[in-house]
Design an enzyme around this catalytic site. Structure first.
Site, PDB file in Angstrom:
ATOM      1  N   HIS A  23       0.823  -1.016  -0.145  1.00 40.32           N
ATOM      2  CA  HIS A  23       0.198  -0.124   0.019  1.00 40.32           C
ATOM      3  C   HIS A  23       1.072   1.152   0.030  1.00 40.32           C
ATOM      4  O   HIS A  23       0.659   2.126   0.912  1.00 40.32           O
ATOM      5  CB  HIS A  23      -0.863   0.095   1.312  1.00 40.32           C
ATOM      6  N   HIS A  79     -11.839  -7.442  -7.928  1.00 39.55           N
ATOM      7  CA  HIS A  79     -11.433  -6.241  -6.829  1.00 39.55           C
ATOM      8  C   HIS A  79     -10.526  -5.198  -7.674  1.00 39.55           C
ATOM      9  O   HIS A  79      -9.599  -5.968  -8.538  1.00 39.55           O
ATOM     10  CB  HIS A  79     -10.684  -6.746  -5.535  1.00 39.55           C
ATOM     11  N   GLU A  81      -8.375  -3.198  -6.732  1.00 40.84           N
ATOM     12  CA  GLU A  81      -7.099  -2.587  -6.156  1.00 40.84           C
ATOM     13  C   GLU A  81      -5.814  -3.517  -6.971  1.00 40.84           C
ATOM     14  O   GLU A  81      -5.999  -4.351  -7.450  1.00 40.84           O
ATOM     15  CB  GLU A  81      -6.875  -2.974  -4.749  1.00 40.84           C
ATOM     16  N   ASP A  83      -3.047  -4.333  -6.745  1.00 37.66           N
ATOM     17  CA  ASP A  83      -2.297  -5.947  -6.635  1.00 37.66           C
ATOM     18  C   ASP A  83      -3.020  -6.967  -7.176  1.00 37.66           C
ATOM     19  O   ASP A  83      -2.558  -8.017  -7.177  1.00 37.66           O
ATOM     20  CB  ASP A  83      -1.980  -5.983  -4.975  1.00 37.66           C
ATOM     21  N   HIS A 145     -12.648  -5.899   0.328  1.00 34.66           N
ATOM     22  CA  HIS A 145     -11.875  -4.687   1.074  1.00 34.66           C
ATOM     23  C   HIS A 145     -12.123  -3.375   0.528  1.00 34.66           C
ATOM     24  O   HIS A 145     -12.034  -2.452   1.189  1.00 34.66           O
ATOM     25  CB  HIS A 145     -10.135  -4.903   0.864  1.00 34.66           C
ATOM     26  N   TYR A 192      -3.494  -8.642   9.354  1.00 35.75           N
ATOM     27  CA  TYR A 192      -4.161  -8.277   7.910  1.00 35.75           C
ATOM     28  C   TYR A 192      -5.517  -7.895   8.324  1.00 35.75           C
ATOM     29  O   TYR A 192      -5.939  -6.781   7.908  1.00 35.75           O
ATOM     30  CB  TYR A 192      -4.263  -9.617   7.183  1.00 35.75           C
ATOM     31  N   HIS A 225      -4.235 -13.538  -1.370  1.00 28.93           N
ATOM     32  CA  HIS A 225      -2.866 -13.083  -0.681  1.00 28.93           C
ATOM     33  C   HIS A 225      -2.490 -14.480   0.188  1.00 28.93           C
ATOM     34  O   HIS A 225      -3.761 -14.782   0.899  1.00 28.93           O
ATOM     35  CB  HIS A 225      -2.691 -11.770   0.050  1.00 28.93           C
TER      36      HIS A 225
HETATM   37 FE1  FEO Z   1      -7.562  -4.728  -1.478  1.00 32.67          FE
HETATM   38 FE2  FEO Z   1      -5.027  -6.897  -1.924  1.00 32.67          FE
HETATM   39  O1  FEO Z   1      -6.075  -5.495  -2.366  1.00 32.67           O
END
Ligand code: FEO
Length: 395
Positions: A23, A79, A81, A83, A145, A192, A225
């Site tokens: 991040h 999602h 984001e 990553d 998320h 996390y 992840h």
């Molecule tokens: Fe919210 Fe692993 O991205």
């Protein structure tokens, strides 16, 4: 190297052993991370999520080892984001006609990340896509998320691809939870949860309740992840439920910084008071400790004691990020008190208490201040301060 989860379902992601800040620089990843993407071979071929942009080629190579990449029909972007969606631009150059499946919110967020007019298909919760023998079923998971987040469930194989939920930043040689050190995994999983999902705990409970009511068989939970939950996969769902209730272990975390050790001595004496009352504690000088790790300890604890000297009518700057996080993460059921030394203006305790109020941390007792270096008597008062905090904590 691609790894098979079940017949025709492959992990094609990337292990990032060396990343230490995630991040941007917001989140410490002491044990690296993985970006998990899943390739499903049926009559139609689907890729669920991609990887962080710099690893796009590695993803593409992993897929090419299994199939002709041009045969991919669907790319599911659970999602936006980067990553997880960062591999889309490179991938879509190769398969421009593939359908990019997004949630209702993802329709905007994916487009606003890449500004490409790919062939989007918007799905809502409960929608499904047939791959031939098995179906992909989509479950909206807003705020787990981001507002766009969704889960993808593969029927027939009973695999829940939950994106960020149930994941952790953890690089390992084994892909599955029965191949790794589970103490490490749970340390990373709770970190996390604490740092990313705590503010959405009520939604976590609601989502789990909703999911359990569907009574869907789950053989594997495959987050985006860290490790894949294959052995007793619902253990992480139960853990999330427990964490979402934000129960604590009754311990205390002392967070402080100090210039010439006056506040440091106070912290030590306060901790002696806690010890005398048999209350477990941990002591963190924020000049040397990692903010995300300390927040994880706060998450587990009941009491928070924060200390700072007064500097320039304010607090020491090292404390400000964690105070900001305490406000943003919205921990529940916490109590606190403030302490610190000062030379002249002495706003420290008042400022810390104002931060408690913003973070909805209940002030358990009045703060304690010492002018310049503490005397033995003043340190005895700090010991008493710790003891009274411990007694109030237990009552
Ligand atoms: Fe919210 Fe692993 O991205």
């Amino acid at each position: 190297m691609a790894v098979e989860l079940k017949d025709g379902v492959y992990w094609v992601g990337v292990v990032d052993w060396n990343i230490r800040k995630f991040h941007g620089h917001e989140y410490s990843t002491h044990r690296g991370t993985t970006y998990n993407a899943y390739l499903i071979i049926d009559e139609k071929i689907a890729l669920v999520d991609t990887v962080w942009g710099p690893y796009s080629q590695q993803l593409i190579e992993n897929i090419k080892k299994i199939i002709d990449i041009k045969k991919i029909d669907y790319v599911i972007a659970n999602h936006a984001e980067t990553d997880h969606s960062g591999g889309l631009p490179e991938l879509m150059k190769i398969i421009p006609d593939a359908t990019v499946v997004v949630s209702e919110k993802g329709n905007e967020s994916i487009f606003k990340h890449y500004h490409e007019k790919w062939n989007f298909k918007v799905v809502k919760s409960g929608d499904s896509i047939s791959l031939g023998k098995n179906n992909l079923v989509f479950v909206a998971a807003p705020m787990l998320h981001w507002p766009d987040s969704m889960f993808t469930y593969l029927t027939g194989k009973n695999i829940l691809m939950s994106n960020d939920a149930f994941g952790m930043h953890y690089a390992s040689s084994g892909r599955f939870n029965d191949e790794v050190d589970m103490i490490e995994v749970y340390q990373e999983a709770i970190k996390y949860y604490t740092n990313i999902l705590t503010p959405f705990s009520d939604l976590v409970i609601r989502k789990i309740d909703e999911f359990k009511k569907l009574n869907i068989p789950v053989d594997i939970i495959a987050p985006s992840h860290g490790i894949i939950w294959r052995k007793d996969p619902l253990q992480i769902v139960d853990k999330y439920y427990e964490w979402a209730t934000q129960k604590n272990d009754g311990s205390v975390v002392i967070i402080y910084d100090t210039m010439w050790n006056a506040t440091g001595k106070m912290a030590k004496s306060i901790s002696e008071g806690l010890e005398m009352e048999g209350v477990k504690f941990k002591l963190f000088n924020m000049a040397v400790h990692d903010r995300n790790d300390v927040l994880t300890e706060v998450f587990k604890s009941r009491g928070i004691l924060i200390g700072s000297p007064t500097m320039n009518n304010g607090l020491l700057p090292t404390l400000k990020p964690i105070l900001e996080d305490l406000k943003g993460l919205k921990f529940k059921n916490k109590v606190g008190a403030a302490f610190g030394s000062y030379g002249w203006s002495g706003e420290n305790v008042k400022l810390i208490e104002e931060n408690f109020e913003k973070a909805k941390i209940k002030k358990l007792q009045e703060g304690i201040k010492v002018k310049w270096q503490p005397t033995r008597e003043e340190l005895d008062k700090c010991v008493e301060f710790g003891r009274s905090f411990a007694k109030a904590l237990r009552s």
